[in-house]
Design an enzyme around this catalytic site. Structure first.
Site, PDB file in Angstrom:
ATOM      1  N   ASP A   2     -19.954  -8.696   6.664  1.00  0.00           N
ATOM      2  CA  ASP A   2     -21.234  -9.454   6.935  1.00  0.00           C
ATOM      3  C   ASP A   2     -21.248  -9.921   8.199  1.00  0.00           C
ATOM      4  OD1 ASP A   2     -22.561 -11.922   6.763  1.00  0.00           O
ATOM      5  OD2 ASP A   2     -21.446 -12.934   5.299  1.00  0.00           O
ATOM      6  N   LYS A  35     -29.938 -16.350  11.797  1.00  0.00           N
ATOM      7  CA  LYS A  35     -29.090 -16.968  12.786  1.00  0.00           C
ATOM      8  C   LYS A  35     -29.250 -16.220  14.011  1.00  0.00           C
ATOM      9  CE  LYS A  35     -26.441 -18.558   9.202  1.00  0.00           C
ATOM     10  NZ  LYS A  35     -25.993 -18.047   7.959  1.00  0.00           N
ATOM     11  N   TRP A  52     -17.896 -18.467   3.553  1.00  0.00           N
ATOM     12  CA  TRP A  52     -18.898 -17.376   3.214  1.00  0.00           C
ATOM     13  C   TRP A  52     -17.924 -15.985   2.538  1.00  0.00           C
ATOM     14  CZ3 TRP A  52     -23.373 -18.922   2.331  1.00  0.00           C
ATOM     15  CH2 TRP A  52     -23.913 -20.155   3.558  1.00  0.00           C
TER      16      TRP A  52
END
Ligand SMILES: *Cc1c(COP(=O)(O)O)cnc(C)c1O
Length: 361
Positions: free
Chosen positions: A172, A196, A103
């Site tokens: 993030d 999530k 990511w």
């Protein structure tokens, strides 16, 4: 009662059953509107109250001080990869990133479209099995970016990197949002796809320090400016009403349970139980992450052979546990044990791992 499995999926992920039940109860007639929350106008007073309540719960549960704006955005965390540099890049200043996994890499790739990127630290040399130590960012950085938790590799930041006071820190937090108490005042901009640890797919949470809002260049597209959404309390265009509503139910549930400190305590207990089981397996199970970088949310580990790794995932499924196959870039298994995963679920997994080892060693 519906038959529920223990869902270890990385995202979309398990949600608290009381939240799902409440959503079910309110499906046909929400707030006496005679409609579901998906059918009401986003300009109605009922929707407006819920939308703002969800924002204030984010502020309350995470302890954001005045001077920050909570935003409900769309396009997933992946769109934040470009919105961050779009809004915060400064001509002539490097954007500084730490590369801790897939990511981070995607975030870096997008930032490069907007200017010079400096990767100040990376753990790619050891397949992202650790969080680099003693990371610091330079005075002249436009902003500093880290990935709080690396969903695929199972590593998480457990210390604060050194960020000069006038360099905005961007984090993030897609896979560790509210997994533990953090000092939010260190963060200038947080973003997270909520699917999530907070809700269903479809909305992205961002929290931004207000002094950053005017920084976007004039020429930036309207929808891609944080200031557009901040000025309209994330009601500039039609927001993802259902996803925000689900987040609000999860936030209320979290508050009732005791807030982030409660989930941190349980998360640490769950993670310890699982990591201890891996460590005490005499090498049958091997954790991917270095001990000081272990994620509280995604536990990654391998077995002696790929055949056993395939077999264990199949057998786990038969005992009511799904989502345990590791990402292909690590292999093995990954147990995502987000806030909504119960201690019972983790105990069930640990017993199963012991049993599987005894039968297959
Ligand atoms: C899942 C994930 C993303 C991507 O989120 P989308 O909402 O699917 O775009 C970004 N960063 C991290 C850390 C993630 O776990």
């Amino acid at each position: 009662m519906a038959k529920r499995v223990y869902n270890f999926n990385a995202g979309p992920a398990t949600l608290p059953v009381p939240v799902l039940e409440r959503a079910k109860d309110e499906m046909l007639d929400w707030e006496n509107t005679g409609m579901s929350v998906m059918e009401v106008s986003h300009r109605s007073k009922e929707y407006d109250a819920m939308h703002h309540e969800a924002m204030s719960l984010v502020k309350e549960l995470m302890g954001w001080p005045d001077g920050y704006k909570v935003l409900w955005l769309q396009g997933g965390a992946s769109t934040q990869f470009l919105m961050v540099p779009q809004n915060l890049s400064v001509p002539g200043k490097p954007m500084e990133y730490v590369n801790t996994g897939a990511w981070s890499k995607k975030a870096i790739k997008e930032a490069k479209l907007f200017g010079e990127v400096k990767v100040v630290a990376s753990s790619e040399d050891k397949n992202f099995s650790y969080i680099p130590k003693d990371v610091s960012f330079s005075e002249d950085a436009a902003f500093a970016h880290i990935t709080g938790n690396n969903t695929i590799f199972g590593t998480e930041w457990h210390y604060d990197p050194k960020v000069p006071s006038d360099v905005p820190l961007v984090v993030d937090m897609s896979s560790n949002l509210m997994d533990k108490v953090i000092d939010v005042k260190r963060i200038a901009l947080l973003y997270a796809g909520v699917q999530k640890n907070l809700g269903p797919a479809g909305v992205t949470l961002a929290v931004i320090r207000e002094d950053l809002l005017p920084k976007a260049p004039e020429k930036a597209p309207t929808m891609l400016k944080y200031s557009t959404h901040a000025a309209e309390d994330s009601l500039f265009n039609t927001p993802p009403c259902w996803a925000i509503y689900m987040c609000k139910l999860v936030l209320e549930y979290m508050k009732e349970k005791g807030g982030v400190p409660y989930f941190e305590r349980i998360n640490r207990e769950k993670a310890k139980l699982l990591y201890d089981a891996i460590e005490n397996s005499g090498g049958f199970y091997k954790g991917h992450a270095d001990p000081d970088s272990r994620s509280l949310m995604n536990v990654t580990f391998k077995l002696p052979t790929e055949d056993l790794e395939k077999q264990i995932v199949d057998e786990a499924k038969k005992t009511g546990m799904v989502g345990l196959k590791g990402h292909r870039s690590v292999g093995g298994m990954r147990a995502s044990i987000y806030n909504a995963m119960s201690m019972d679920g983790v105990k069930h997994l640990v017993e199963f791992l012991k049993d599987f080892q005894a039968k297959n060693q």
